[in-house]
Write an enzyme that holds these catalytic residues in place. Structure first.
Site, PDB file in Angstrom:
ATOM      1  N   GLY A 106       1.657   1.325   4.137  1.00 49.56           N
ATOM      2  CA  GLY A 106       2.112   0.094   4.773  1.00 49.56           C
ATOM      3  C   GLY A 106       1.892  -1.135   3.917  1.00 49.56           C
ATOM      4  CG  LEU A 162      -1.886  -1.205   1.294  1.00 49.50           C
ATOM      5  CD1 LEU A 162      -2.660  -1.187   2.608  1.00 49.50           C
ATOM      6  CD2 LEU A 162      -2.839  -1.226   0.110  1.00 49.50           C
ATOM      7  N   GLY A 163       2.103   1.156  -0.441  1.00 44.22           N
ATOM      8  CA  GLY A 163       2.972   2.319  -0.513  1.00 44.22           C
ATOM      9  C   GLY A 163       3.197   2.937   0.853  1.00 44.22           C
ATOM     10  CB  ALA A 164       3.082   6.455   1.952  1.00 46.32           C
ATOM     11  N   GLY A 203       8.014  -1.984  -4.804  1.00 45.52           N
ATOM     12  CA  GLY A 203       7.171  -3.176  -4.724  1.00 45.52           C
ATOM     13  C   GLY A 203       7.931  -4.442  -5.062  1.00 45.52           C
ATOM     14  CG  ASP A 204       9.684  -4.621  -8.767  1.00 44.27           C
ATOM     15  OD1 ASP A 204       8.539  -5.056  -8.946  1.00 44.27           O
ATOM     16  OD2 ASP A 204      10.197  -3.725  -9.465  1.00 44.27           O
TER      17      ASP A 204
END
Length: 322
Positions: free
Chosen positions: A230, A226-228, A260-261
């Site tokens: 978490g 979810l990026g920033a 993400g990778d």
């Protein structure tokens, strides 16, 4: 051992802007970098940094500089011959970490090219611990390419992780042979099961309940980045479904390329090291955060990763597989 497929690799040219992007204006930059990229290639690079053997499979014509660039970086690779060259993608990164990507479509694959990719991945992947199928598909590739490879690997002991979006991800979820792990973001999860991506980023429990629909469909693990906001992991545990959330680590963002990778790589490295699900989540979160703290397309090394600083919170989803 990890085998990755990048069906649409790219020469990733990254320009780091000294100030915010000004559309329509001339902006001068001190330097730019070019790295061999693509989601599967990034996983292979990060895994190699982590000390785990990884082979990157991709389509490229003989003599394409993409293969030479991987060799120069010590990345084991297999180039499946095609006629058109590897594309070039442009990434613009701003001082606050904002990242803008301009991606070319990539070469058009023929049915023979596709068959060659499938055969090579299945051959190498049948004896691997993990196979990672990642990224978009190039023109000419069937939307069910990943689903087809998962089905052909169905009799092998290897586990398969898929990180893609759109129709290739929908085809995989609808298929008769589920992947062991999928790694969507909030928008990709909403595309699969409905709901509001913004709500998923704001409410980890809501995100976990939505992801549990994929587990009910046969996928063992959903690693939701979810990026920033978490990371959420939802997994099958017998007839029950378990879920956990890791808030993001505090880092100074420099580029989101490869984050993400790197999260997916962290999960797999922790799995190969024999760690439990909570520790895998810590590693996934820490590897992703380390990637965000690096400039351009740089990928983490273990000395930059802080899994012990990650807090894991168990979530209650009240959903059973049956």
């Amino acid at each position: 051992m990890i085998v990755t497929l990048t069906a649409n690799p790219s020469h990733d040219r990254t320009v780091t802007l000294p100030a915010a992007l000004e559309r329509g204006e001339v902006q001068r930059v001190p330097s730019a970098t070019v790295e061999p990229g693509g989601k599967g290639v990034n996983v292979a690079r990060a895994a190699t940094n982590g000390g785990v053997g990884a082979t990157a499979v991709f389509p490229a014509p003989p003599g394409d500089p993409f293969a030479a660039a991987l060799a120069d970086r010590g990345i084991d690779h297999v180039a499946v011959p095609v006629t058109e060259p590897v594309r070039t993608n442009l990434t613009l990164t701003e001082p606050d970490g904002t990242t803008t990507k301009i991606n070319e479509p990539g070469p058009t694959l023929s049915p023979t090219d596709v068959a060659g990719l499938v055969a090579r991945v299945v051959d190498l992947g049948s004896s691997a611990d993990w196979v990672v199928l990642a990224g978009s598909l190039p023109p000419g590739a069937p939307h069910d390419l990943y689903a087809r490879i998962v089905a052909e690997l169905g009799g092998a002991p290897t586990r398969v992780a898929v990180d893609t979006s759109g129709e290739p991800l929908r085809a995989l979820v609808r298929g008769t042979h589920p992947a062991d792990l999928v790694k969507p973001n909030a928008e990709e999860l909403a595309d699969l099961v409905g709901g509001d991506p913004a709500q998923y980023e704001a409410d980890p429990t809501a995100a976990a309940r939505a992801a549990s629909e994929l587990v009910r469909g046969g996928i063992d693990t959903v690693l939701l980045t979810l990026g920033a906001a978490g990371t959420v992991v939802v997994r099958a545990a017998g007839e029950a479904i378990t879920a956990a959330f890791a808030p993001p680590l505090s880092v100074e963002p420099r580029s989101t390329v490869g984050a993400g990778d790197s999260s997916l790589t962290g999960w797999i490295l922790a799995d190969l090291a024999g760690h439990d699900s909570d520790t895998r989540l810590r590693w996934a979160t820490a590897w992703g955060a380390a990637a965000v703290s690096l400039p351009g397309t740089a990928l983490p090394t273990p000395d930059l990763v802080r899994p012990d600083d990650v807090d894991v919170q168990h979530l209650r989803v009240d959903v059973d597989i049956g």
